[in-house]
Design a protein around this motif. Structure first.
Motif, PDB file in Angstrom:
ATOM      1  N   LEU A   1       0.855  -1.183   0.000  1.00 57.43           N
ATOM      2  CA  LEU A   1       0.000   0.000   0.000  1.00 57.43           C
ATOM      3  C   LEU A   1       0.889   1.229   0.000  1.00 57.43           C
ATOM      4  O   LEU A   1       1.703   1.409   0.908  1.00 57.43           O
ATOM      5  N   MET A   2       0.737   2.064  -1.041  1.00 57.94           N
ATOM      6  CA  MET A   2       1.592   3.238  -1.189  1.00 57.94           C
ATOM      7  C   MET A   2       0.747   4.498  -1.271  1.00 57.94           C
ATOM      8  O   MET A   2      -0.452   4.450  -1.547  1.00 57.94           O
ATOM      9  N   GLY A   3       1.405   5.631  -1.039  1.00 62.84           N
ATOM     10  CA  GLY A   3       0.723   6.916  -1.112  1.00 62.84           C
ATOM     11  C   GLY A   3       1.466   7.946  -0.281  1.00 62.84           C
ATOM     12  O   GLY A   3       2.287   7.600   0.571  1.00 62.84           O
ATOM     13  N   PRO A   4       1.193   9.222  -0.504  1.00 57.87           N
ATOM     14  CA  PRO A   4       1.888  10.278   0.224  1.00 57.87           C
ATOM     15  C   PRO A   4       1.500  10.310   1.695  1.00 57.87           C
ATOM     16  O   PRO A   4       0.513   9.679   2.115  1.00 57.87           O
TER      17      PRO A   4
ATOM     18  N   VAL B   1      -0.348  -7.541   3.981  1.00 59.00           N
ATOM     19  CA  VAL B   1      -0.614  -6.209   3.435  1.00 59.00           C
ATOM     20  C   VAL B   1       0.243  -5.240   4.234  1.00 59.00           C
ATOM     21  O   VAL B   1       0.142  -5.188   5.465  1.00 59.00           O
ATOM     22  N   MET B   2       1.096  -4.483   3.556  1.00 60.88           N
ATOM     23  CA  MET B   2       1.983  -3.567   4.252  1.00 60.88           C
ATOM     24  C   MET B   2       2.034  -2.224   3.539  1.00 60.88           C
ATOM     25  O   MET B   2       1.946  -2.143   2.313  1.00 60.88           O
ATOM     26  N   SER B   3       2.158  -1.172   4.327  1.00 62.18           N
ATOM     27  CA  SER B   3       2.359   0.156   3.750  1.00 62.18           C
ATOM     28  C   SER B   3       3.847   0.467   3.723  1.00 62.18           C
ATOM     29  O   SER B   3       4.611  -0.004   4.574  1.00 62.18           O
ATOM     30  N   THR B   4       4.254   1.241   2.747  1.00 59.38           N
ATOM     31  CA  THR B   4       5.638   1.678   2.660  1.00 59.38           C
ATOM     32  C   THR B   4       5.715   2.920   1.778  1.00 59.38           C
ATOM     33  O   THR B   4       4.918   3.093   0.855  1.00 59.38           O
ATOM     34  N   HIS B   5       6.685   3.787   2.086  1.00 60.27           N
ATOM     35  CA  HIS B   5       6.992   4.914   1.206  1.00 60.27           C
ATOM     36  C   HIS B   5       8.125   4.572   0.240  1.00 60.27           C
ATOM     37  O   HIS B   5       8.428   5.355  -0.669  1.00 60.27           O
ATOM     38  N   ASP B   6       8.758   3.438   0.455  1.00 65.93           N
ATOM     39  CA  ASP B   6       9.959   3.068  -0.286  1.00 65.93           C
ATOM     40  C   ASP B   6       9.554   2.359  -1.579  1.00 65.93           C
ATOM     41  O   ASP B   6       9.163   1.186  -1.559  1.00 65.93           O
ATOM     42  N   ILE B   7       9.659   3.070  -2.691  1.00 64.15           N
ATOM     43  CA  ILE B   7       9.257   2.494  -3.976  1.00 64.15           C
ATOM     44  C   ILE B   7      10.120   1.297  -4.331  1.00 64.15           C
ATOM     45  O   ILE B   7       9.625   0.278  -4.845  1.00 64.15           O
ATOM     46  N   ALA B   8      11.422   1.368  -4.048  1.00 64.34           N
ATOM     47  CA  ALA B   8      12.308   0.242  -4.332  1.00 64.34           C
ATOM     48  C   ALA B   8      11.907  -0.979  -3.506  1.00 64.34           C
ATOM     49  O   ALA B   8      11.931  -2.113  -3.993  1.00 64.34           O
ATOM     50  N   GLN B   9      11.516  -0.750  -2.266  1.00 66.75           N
ATOM     51  CA  GLN B   9      11.056  -1.859  -1.432  1.00 66.75           C
ATOM     52  C   GLN B   9       9.767  -2.458  -2.003  1.00 66.75           C
ATOM     53  O   GLN B   9       9.597  -3.678  -2.034  1.00 66.75           O
ATOM     54  N   GLY B  10       8.874  -1.592  -2.464  1.00 68.29           N
ATOM     55  CA  GLY B  10       7.661  -2.077  -3.091  1.00 68.29           C
ATOM     56  C   GLY B  10       7.968  -2.977  -4.276  1.00 68.29           C
ATOM     57  O   GLY B  10       7.353  -4.044  -4.444  1.00 68.29           O
ATOM     58  N   ARG B  11       8.903  -2.565  -5.098  1.00 64.77           N
ATOM     59  CA  ARG B  11       9.293  -3.389  -6.245  1.00 64.77           C
ATOM     60  C   ARG B  11       9.866  -4.732  -5.805  1.00 64.77           C
ATOM     61  O   ARG B  11       9.616  -5.761  -6.437  1.00 64.77           O
ATOM     62  N   ARG B  12      10.634  -4.724  -4.712  1.00 58.86           N
ATOM     63  CA  ARG B  12      11.258  -5.966  -4.254  1.00 58.86           C
ATOM     64  C   ARG B  12      10.242  -6.948  -3.697  1.00 58.86           C
ATOM     65  O   ARG B  12      10.397  -8.169  -3.854  1.00 58.86           O
ATOM     66  N   LEU B  13       9.209  -6.439  -3.042  1.00 57.20           N
ATOM     67  CA  LEU B  13       8.338  -7.316  -2.260  1.00 57.20           C
ATOM     68  C   LEU B  13       6.967  -7.583  -2.868  1.00 57.20           C
ATOM     69  O   LEU B  13       6.390  -8.651  -2.640  1.00 57.20           O
TER      70      LEU B  13
ATOM     71  N   GLN C   1       3.941  -0.083 -15.796  1.00 56.25           N
ATOM     72  CA  GLN C   1       2.939   0.402 -16.747  1.00 56.25           C
ATOM     73  C   GLN C   1       1.676   0.853 -16.020  1.00 56.25           C
ATOM     74  O   GLN C   1       0.577   0.346 -16.286  1.00 56.25           O
ATOM     75  N   PRO C   2       1.798   1.797 -15.092  1.00 55.60           N
ATOM     76  CA  PRO C   2       0.615   2.220 -14.336  1.00 55.60           C
ATOM     77  C   PRO C   2      -0.429   2.842 -15.246  1.00 55.60           C
ATOM     78  O   PRO C   2      -0.106   3.534 -16.216  1.00 55.60           O
ATOM     79  N   ALA C   3      -1.695   2.602 -14.892  1.00 55.61           N
ATOM     80  CA  ALA C   3      -2.785   3.092 -15.728  1.00 55.61           C
ATOM     81  C   ALA C   3      -3.167   4.527 -15.401  1.00 55.61           C
ATOM     82  O   ALA C   3      -3.671   5.243 -16.272  1.00 55.61           O
ATOM     83  N   GLN C   4      -2.924   4.955 -14.162  1.00 51.90           N
ATOM     84  CA  GLN C   4      -3.407   6.250 -13.729  1.00 51.90           C
ATOM     85  C   GLN C   4      -2.291   7.298 -13.696  1.00 51.90           C
ATOM     86  O   GLN C   4      -1.166   7.007 -13.271  1.00 51.90           O
ATOM     87  N   PRO C   5      -2.591   8.531 -14.113  1.00 49.59           N
ATOM     88  CA  PRO C   5      -1.571   9.582 -14.085  1.00 49.59           C
ATOM     89  C   PRO C   5      -1.049   9.852 -12.685  1.00 49.59           C
ATOM     90  O   PRO C   5       0.131  10.187 -12.515  1.00 49.59           O
ATOM     91  N   GLU C   6      -1.899   9.696 -11.646  1.00 51.84           N
ATOM     92  CA  GLU C   6      -1.429   9.924 -10.275  1.00 51.84           C
ATOM     93  C   GLU C   6      -0.402   8.881  -9.866  1.00 51.84           C
ATOM     94  O   GLU C   6       0.552   9.188  -9.140  1.00 51.84           O
ATOM     95  N   THR C   7      -0.577   7.647 -10.329  1.00 47.87           N
ATOM     96  CA  THR C   7       0.404   6.618 -10.035  1.00 47.87           C
ATOM     97  C   THR C   7       1.723   6.936 -10.711  1.00 47.87           C
ATOM     98  O   THR C   7       2.799   6.822 -10.108  1.00 47.87           O
ATOM     99  N   ARG C   8       1.665   7.347 -11.956  1.00 52.73           N
ATOM    100  CA  ARG C   8       2.891   7.700 -12.657  1.00 52.73           C
ATOM    101  C   ARG C   8       3.595   8.863 -11.967  1.00 52.73           C
ATOM    102  O   ARG C   8       4.820   8.866 -11.813  1.00 52.73           O
TER     103      ARG C   8
ATOM    104  N   GLY D   1       8.167  10.566  -8.207  1.00 51.38           N
ATOM    105  CA  GLY D   1       8.589  11.369  -7.071  1.00 51.38           C
ATOM    106  C   GLY D   1       7.923  12.729  -7.024  1.00 51.38           C
ATOM    107  O   GLY D   1       8.325  13.591  -6.222  1.00 51.38           O
ATOM    108  N   ASP D   2       6.901  12.950  -7.860  1.00 43.62           N
ATOM    109  CA  ASP D   2       6.191  14.225  -7.830  1.00 43.62           C
ATOM    110  C   ASP D   2       5.381  14.347  -6.545  1.00 43.62           C
ATOM    111  O   ASP D   2       4.983  13.355  -5.933  1.00 43.62           O
ATOM    112  N   ILE D   3       5.114  15.564  -6.146  1.00 40.78           N
ATOM    113  CA  ILE D   3       4.276  15.831  -4.980  1.00 40.78           C
ATOM    114  C   ILE D   3       2.820  15.739  -5.390  1.00 40.78           C
ATOM    115  O   ILE D   3       2.369  16.402  -6.341  1.00 40.78           O
TER     116      ILE D   3
END
Length: 234
Positions: free
Chosen positions: A36-39, A182-194, A218-225, A230-232
């Motif tokens: 689970l990711m998000g700002p 189910v885990m939350s993380t801010h670490d995108i690299a960790q998300g890719r690993r797990l 290949q995210p479908a949503q512009p917010e995901t991209r 790293g955009d705010i």
């Protein structure tokens, strides 16, 4: 009986007149590890607690398949919570609640202490452990009773690389053994690993859910991209 699936229908949580989560509709089922990711402030912790059943909804519904929903799952907080007891007593506590035999408790404590590399610290007060050691202990205490489902809130935030790697190894082993995570993380690299699949939460709402390869490449949503760049996000 399995606790899964867990289904949210138009789930909302309000505090002080403000909506901090929702409306969210989703179903948690199957196997694997969901990231689970998000700002900051998106509502990730609240969503995990709603799924776990420890936050009351202001509107909508949450339903679990099983009758013993709480007993089949566990929650590991971002700041590890340890009992004011020895490492061994921390590991023994959930097993005593399950009325496991003394022999089985001793065997499982030895096994899990070795997995988290605390076999030489069983008699040490848990409060004297380092931050990484306390988090590993909290995860082991959650996993030692073989829950079907485990929620983790930023389990490696502010930990060094070695502790992070050891915790990731614990989670991968649990996932491979059949525990739904189910885990939350801010670490995108960790998300890719797990991740087997990933969710993006923004302003209390789910913006995208997808298998990990699609979500990260290949995210479908512009917010995901935007998030992955790293955009705010506001």
């Amino acid at each position: 009986m399995s606790v899964l699936p867990i289904t949210l229908r138009d789930a909302c949580v309000r505090r002080g007149g403000h909506v901090i989560l929702g409306p969210v509709s989703l179903t948690l089922a199957g196997r694997g590890l969901t990231v689970l990711m998000g700002p900051n402030g998106a509502g990730k912790t609240t969503l995990l607690k709603v799924l776990h059943g420890i936050v009351r909804l202001s509107a909508g519904t949450v339903s679990h398949d099983g009758d013993d929903a709480r007993g089949a799952q566990a929650f590991v907080f971002q700041t590890p919570i340890v009992l004011r007891r020895s490492v061994a007593a921390n590991l023994a506590y959930p097993l005593k609640l399950q009325r496991r035999s003394r022999a089985e408790r001793a065997e499982r404590i030895r096994d899990w202490a070795a997995r988290i590399r605390l076999e030489d610290h069983l008699d040490q007060p848990a409060g004297r452990l380092s931050g990484g050691e306390r988090q590993k202990l909290a995860i082991a205490r959650a996993m030692i009773r073989d829950p079907e489902l485990v929620f983790l809130d930023e389990p490696t935030s502010n930990l060094d690389g070695r502790s992070t790697r050891e915790i990731e190894d614990l989670l991968k082993a649990a996932r491979d053994a059949g525990t739904r995570i189910v885990m939350s993380t801010h670490d995108i690299a960790q998300g890719r690993r797990l991740a087997d699949d990933a969710w993006l939460l923004v302003n209390g709402q789910i913006r995208e859910t997808a298998p990990a390869p699609q979500f990260f490449d290949q995210p479908a949503q512009p917010e995901t991209r935007a998030y992955l760049r790293g955009d705010i996000l506001e």
